[in-house]
Design a protein around this motif. Structure first.
Motif, mmCIF file in Angstrom:
data_model
loop_
_atom_site.group_PDB
_atom_site.id
_atom_site.type_symbol
_atom_site.label_atom_id
_atom_site.label_comp_id
_atom_site.label_asym_id
_atom_site.label_seq_id
_atom_site.Cartn_x
_atom_site.Cartn_y
_atom_site.Cartn_z
ATOM 1 N N GLY A 177 12.205 -5.917 21.357
ATOM 2 C CA GLY A 177 12.887 -7.056 21.942
ATOM 3 C C GLY A 177 14.178 -6.566 22.571
ATOM 4 N N VAL A 178 14.420 -6.946 23.822
ATOM 5 C CA VAL A 178 15.606 -6.486 24.546
ATOM 6 C C VAL A 178 16.438 -7.690 24.966
ATOM 7 N N LEU A 179 17.593 -7.848 24.327
ATOM 8 C CA LEU A 179 18.558 -8.853 24.773
ATOM 9 C C LEU A 179 19.278 -8.299 25.992
ATOM 10 N N GLY A 180 19.605 -9.163 26.919
ATOM 11 C CA GLY A 180 20.297 -8.698 28.117
ATOM 12 C C GLY A 180 19.381 -7.971 29.073
ATOM 13 N N ALA A 227 14.583 -3.426 18.366
ATOM 14 C CA ALA A 227 15.477 -4.311 19.114
ATOM 15 C C ALA A 227 16.556 -3.513 19.826
ATOM 16 N N PHE A 228 16.918 -3.980 21.002
ATOM 17 C CA PHE A 228 18.100 -3.506 21.718
ATOM 18 C C PHE A 228 18.926 -4.750 21.993
ATOM 19 N N VAL A 229 20.169 -4.729 21.540
ATOM 20 C CA VAL A 229 20.986 -5.932 21.609
ATOM 21 C C VAL A 229 22.271 -5.684 22.380
ATOM 22 N N VAL A 231 5.923 1.539 25.973
ATOM 23 C CA VAL A 231 6.280 0.599 24.915
ATOM 24 C C VAL A 231 6.274 -0.816 25.496
ATOM 25 N N SER A 232 5.672 -1.752 24.787
ATOM 26 C CA SER A 232 5.724 -3.151 25.195
ATOM 27 C C SER A 232 7.119 -3.693 24.938
ATOM 28 N N VAL A 233 7.578 -4.572 25.830
ATOM 29 C CA VAL A 233 8.933 -5.102 25.735
ATOM 30 C C VAL A 233 8.916 -6.619 25.820
ATOM 31 N N VAL A 234 9.685 -7.250 24.944
ATOM 32 C CA VAL A 234 9.965 -8.667 25.066
ATOM 33 C C VAL A 234 11.358 -8.765 25.676
ATOM 34 N N ALA A 235 11.414 -9.239 26.913
ATOM 35 C CA ALA A 235 12.685 -9.409 27.624
ATOM 36 C C ALA A 235 13.242 -10.767 27.247
ATOM 37 N N ILE A 236 14.352 -10.766 26.531
ATOM 38 C CA ILE A 236 14.921 -12.008 26.015
ATOM 39 C C ILE A 236 16.080 -12.432 26.902
ATOM 40 N N THR A 237 16.002 -13.657 27.399
ATOM 41 C CA THR A 237 16.999 -14.153 28.333
ATOM 42 C C THR A 237 17.281 -15.633 28.086
ATOM 43 N N ALA A 290 8.919 -10.491 34.448
ATOM 44 C CA ALA A 290 7.656 -11.049 33.958
ATOM 45 C C ALA A 290 6.464 -10.473 34.720
ATOM 46 N N GLY A 291 6.700 -9.994 35.929
ATOM 47 C CA GLY A 291 5.626 -9.412 36.720
ATOM 48 C C GLY A 291 5.336 -7.957 36.403
ATOM 49 N N LEU A 292 6.143 -7.358 35.537
ATOM 50 C CA LEU A 292 5.941 -5.957 35.174
ATOM 51 C C LEU A 292 4.895 -5.826 34.065
ATOM 52 N N PRO A 293 4.108 -4.745 34.090
ATOM 53 C CA PRO A 293 3.164 -4.527 32.990
ATOM 54 C C PRO A 293 3.916 -4.254 31.690
ATOM 55 N N LYS A 294 3.357 -4.731 30.603
ATOM 56 C CA LYS A 294 3.899 -4.510 29.252
ATOM 57 C C LYS A 294 5.194 -5.274 28.989
ATOM 58 N N VAL A 295 5.528 -6.270 29.840
ATOM 59 C CA VAL A 295 6.751 -7.050 29.654
ATOM 60 C C VAL A 295 6.405 -8.529 29.507
#
Length: 105
Positions: free
Chosen positions: A28-31, A95-97, A49-55, A67-72
């Motif tokens: 999970g990536v904040l920011g 997590a990256f915060v 690595v799969s990423v959850v982009a948190i916004t 959202a259009g990127l693979p694995k995101v």
């Protein structure tokens, strides 16, 4: 790894293994729509690595591009709402915060 980017060095220093299957499978990536979080997101995706982009705003142009990127996967959360953060990080094993501590000062 003389060709590693700075983000890979930072992630490695944080204990994230970027060269083997021992690292996280979903972070999970904040920011994620900002400069630092975006660079980390790109480095993780480049390593598979799969990423959850948190916004706060998944409708923003930057979030839509991610959202259009693979694995995101883009998820909405607000730093002032604990439940939204718990839901956003659900299923992540890393997590990256990034927090803008000055907001509201």
């Amino acid at each position: 790894f003389k060709d590693r980017c700075r983000c890979c060095e930072v992630l490695s220093a944080m204990g994230v293994c970027m060269s083997s299957s021992l690292g996280p499978s979903c972070v999970g990536v904040l920011g994620a729509t900002g400069q630092q979080g975006g660079a980390v997101l790109q480095a993780l995706v480049a390593k598979g690595v799969s990423v959850v982009a948190i916004t706060r705003n998944p409708s923003s142009e930057k979030a839509k591009a991610l959202a259009g990127l693979p694995k995101v996967e883009v998820r909405k959360a607000d730093l002032d709402d604990q439940r939204s953060l718990e839901a956003a990080f659900s299923g992540c094993d890393g997590a990256f915060v990034v927090a803008n501590f000055w907001e509201g000062m």
